[in-house]
Design an enzyme around this catalytic site. Structure first.
Site, mmCIF file in Angstrom:
data_model
loop_
_atom_site.group_PDB
_atom_site.id
_atom_site.type_symbol
_atom_site.label_atom_id
_atom_site.label_comp_id
_atom_site.label_asym_id
_atom_site.label_seq_id
_atom_site.Cartn_x
_atom_site.Cartn_y
_atom_site.Cartn_z
ATOM 1 N N ASP A 56 0.823 -1.196 0.000
ATOM 2 C CA ASP A 56 0.000 0.000 0.000
ATOM 3 C C ASP A 56 0.867 1.259 0.000
ATOM 4 O O ASP A 56 1.944 1.292 0.611
ATOM 5 C CB ASP A 56 -0.886 -0.027 1.251
ATOM 6 N N GLU A 79 1.667 -0.148 -4.871
ATOM 7 C CA GLU A 79 0.681 0.846 -5.281
ATOM 8 C C GLU A 79 1.405 2.164 -5.538
ATOM 9 O O GLU A 79 1.870 2.827 -4.620
ATOM 10 C CB GLU A 79 -0.374 1.037 -4.194
#
Length: 618
Positions: free
Chosen positions: A329, A358
């Site tokens: 993330d 990400e």
């Protein structure tokens, strides 16, 4: 009587002292380790009241390479040299003035055979993304937990709904039959935020599964059950921040464990400052060091204690749960050097593993910057060592192109073409995640108003182009969700049939509506075709300039060729095949795998309105 009282008093003192000794260590992390690791050093963090006052010694002739104490007396970090240390139990003594005050056993386990050579996900896989709280409730008894602040409330769009690990295990057959080969679940670790904790990105303990999802053992069982079906398990890992309720945030090991200004300052979210050679130091600091939100303190990866802690935690989960990959993330918000060291440490330990980061940016060069061996980041002598990144520019195009029937210079199918033109910017174009939506974006079917034909066009592109396809749960059923007007909860709806008492179950053909079955059948057919087609995994990509909003490209290798045709018009089109001779070569016919019909490649080709064709050439 007096003797008895005295003995009783001594006994009580012994109990109290014994309890005090046992209570010296509140946390020991990692809780255990493995022998035979490529990285020989292990940093064990001990946490307990005034524990730094003690000296530390270890049994079995294990060498202590270093002891770190900080300004917080409740912590001590002990670095051991485990090279050639066999599996077994180590005794760690805590001493004062040369005498052992108390001891703690530390287990070194036998490593799983061939653990270092585990094979991560790649372009032969299709990733199915779920939010566990919204997928299926397999054990209603754990919907709420007395230890956790937020309780279940399925009526609250932003509340906890009760999905769990058992619910995932119960429906692995559904994922397998759909044609997916890997499962990416948003985080399952403990998140004790008082509200909105269901997304689990504000973690309060990174060594324990949230009890509302299950236990650590349940997570291991999920991994084992998936591997029986040749499915891969991908953990969503968060390096950038923790939650405000994390026990370490409430008793910081050191002031520099998190970024402070002092205290809180929000990120400016401008990730471009990471590579902008003209950026001000202030802007860069507020991007990297600023907190993602006020409830998510920003971890300081430039602190070696933090980086080592995060690296060991990641490796611990890989070994413990037998993982096949990470999705990381907010990767590009991390300290560049710190996250590169973290990533390299994992890949050095597991050279065939895979990690996708990400990097939510809207320019191919900027996304490429974060991929391993990037020709872009090489300009600045930087290497992230991150094998895979997410193709957000393709996602951007997918959210509009099929609503644009006027191709013009840059609309409609030209958006797809222009995206792939920039593939030269990436070091490894096969190792890039392609998707039409995820848990943070509007549902693709919301964007296209539930139009099945537009869904087919979008997903045909995702499933047949280069890279690793990802499907967001429910998209294969036509699920809608409007983030703009109703918020995140609406794009994270419950999977129909995942809860006792649901009116119907979309996990079964009989339980799906006709419309849901239309979406599902198309997705299943194309994914199961892709599953065994190496040409769609690692074949070359040749694309032709779209004309009249009709886009044609080929995936090919030495053995096979697949021709993909997309008509993005509301009327049927007929195209001359002469223009595509370079891709067709000496093939004279083919089969459209979506319809099963034969295709004559000798003249012109008719394509139905708003339709794709996936033609296997013969």
């Amino acid at each position: 009587m007096r003797v008895s009282n005295l003995l009783f008093l001594v006994f009580l003192v012994f109990l109290v002292c014994g309890f005090s000794v046992n209570a010296q260590i509140d946390h020991m992390e990692p809780p255990f380790w493995w022998s035979g690791m490529q990285q020989n050093e292990l940093q064990i963090m001990f946490h307990g009241k005034d524990i730094a006052q003690y000296d530390v010694a270890v049994s079995n002739d294990v060498v202590i390479n270093g002891i770190t104490k900080t300004e917080n007396p409740n912590y001590v970090f002990v670095t051991l040299d485990l090279k050639d240390v066999a599996a077994g139990t180590l005794k760690i003594d805590f001493k004062k003035k040369g005498k052992v005050t108390f001891s703690k056993n530390y287990e070194v386990k036998e490593r799983r055979e061939s653990s270092a050579l585990r094979q991560g996900f790649d372009a032969s896989d299709v990733m199915y993304l779920i939010m566990p709280d919204r997928f299926a409730n397999g054990d209603p008894k754990n919907d709420s937990s007395k230890e956790m602040l937020e309780k279940a409330d399925r009526e609250n769009l932003g509340g906890r709904h009760g999905g769990d690990i058992q619910g995932i295990i119960d429906h692995l057959d559904y994922i397998e039959e759909l044609g997916a080969t890997a499962l990416w679940s948003t985080p399952l670790l403990e998140d004790d935020d008082p509200t909105y904790s269901y997304h689990t990105y504000a973690q309060s303990d990174v060594y324990n599964i949230d009890p509302r999802y299950g236990t650590n053992e349940d997570y291991k069982r999920l991994s084992a059950e998936m591997h029986k079906k040749d499915l891969k398990l991908i953990m969503d890992y968060v390096t950038n921040h923790w939650g405000a309720e994390h026990w370490m945030i409430k008793d910081l090991p050191t002031y520099t464990w998190i970024h402070q200004f002092p205290g809180y300052a929000n990120s400016n979210y401008r990730m471009t400052t990471q590579m902008d050679q003209n950026a001000s130091a202030r802007d860069l600091r507020y991007c990297v060091d600023g907190w993602f939100t006020k409830t998510m303190p920003d971890l300081n990866q430039s602190n070696p204690l933090v980086t080592t802690y995060l690296l060991q935690n990641a490796i611990w989960w890989i070994e413990y749960a037998d993982l096949d990959g990470f999705r990381v993330d907010t990767y590009s918000y991390n300290d560049k050097q710190g996250i590169a060291a973290w990533t390299k440490g994992i890949m050095d330990e597991y050279p065939n593993f895979n990690i996708v980061g990400e990097v939510w940016m809207h320019d191919q060069a900027q996304i490429s910057f974060w991929q391993k061996d990037s020709p872009i980041s090489a300009i600045q002598s930087y290497n992230s060592y991150l094998p895979s990144v997410m193709d957000f520019t393709l996602h951007d195009a997918l959210t509009s192109m099929f609503n644009e029937e006027d191709q013009g210079w840059g609309n409609g199918m030209m958006k797809a073409y222009e995206n792939f033109v920039n593939d030269f910017l990436y070091a490894d174009i096969d190792n890039i995640l392609v998707f039409a939506g995820n848990h943070d974006t509007n549902r693709i079917n919301q964007i296209y108003n539930g139009n099945l034909d537009k869904y087919k066009l979008a997903m045909t592109l995702v499933f047949t182009t280069r890279g690793i396809p990802q499907v967001y749960y429910g998209d294969e059923l036509g699920m809608m969700g409007d983030k703009d007007s109703k918020g995140d909860g609406d794009i994270r709806r419950d999977f129909p049939g995942g809860w006792q008492g649901d009116n119907a179950s979309a996990f079964t053909q009989a339980g799906r509506t006709d419309n849901q079955n239309d979406f599902y059948s198309f997705t299943k057919k194309l994914l199961n075709y892709r599953k065994n087609k190496e040409v769609l995994h690692f074949g070359e990509l040749m694309q032709f300039l779209p004309e009249d909003n009709v886009y044609v490209y080929f995936r090919y290798n030495e053995k096979e060729t697949v021709m993909v045709v997309m008509n993005n018009n509301s009327e049927d089109k007929e195209i001359s095949l002469d223009r595509f001779a370079e891709g067709i070569k000496d093939h004279t016919s083919g089969t459209d795998i979506l319809t099963g019909e034969g295709v004559d490649l000798s003249g012109k080709l008719k394509i139905n309105a708003k339709s794709p064709m996936v033609i296997e050439l013969k």
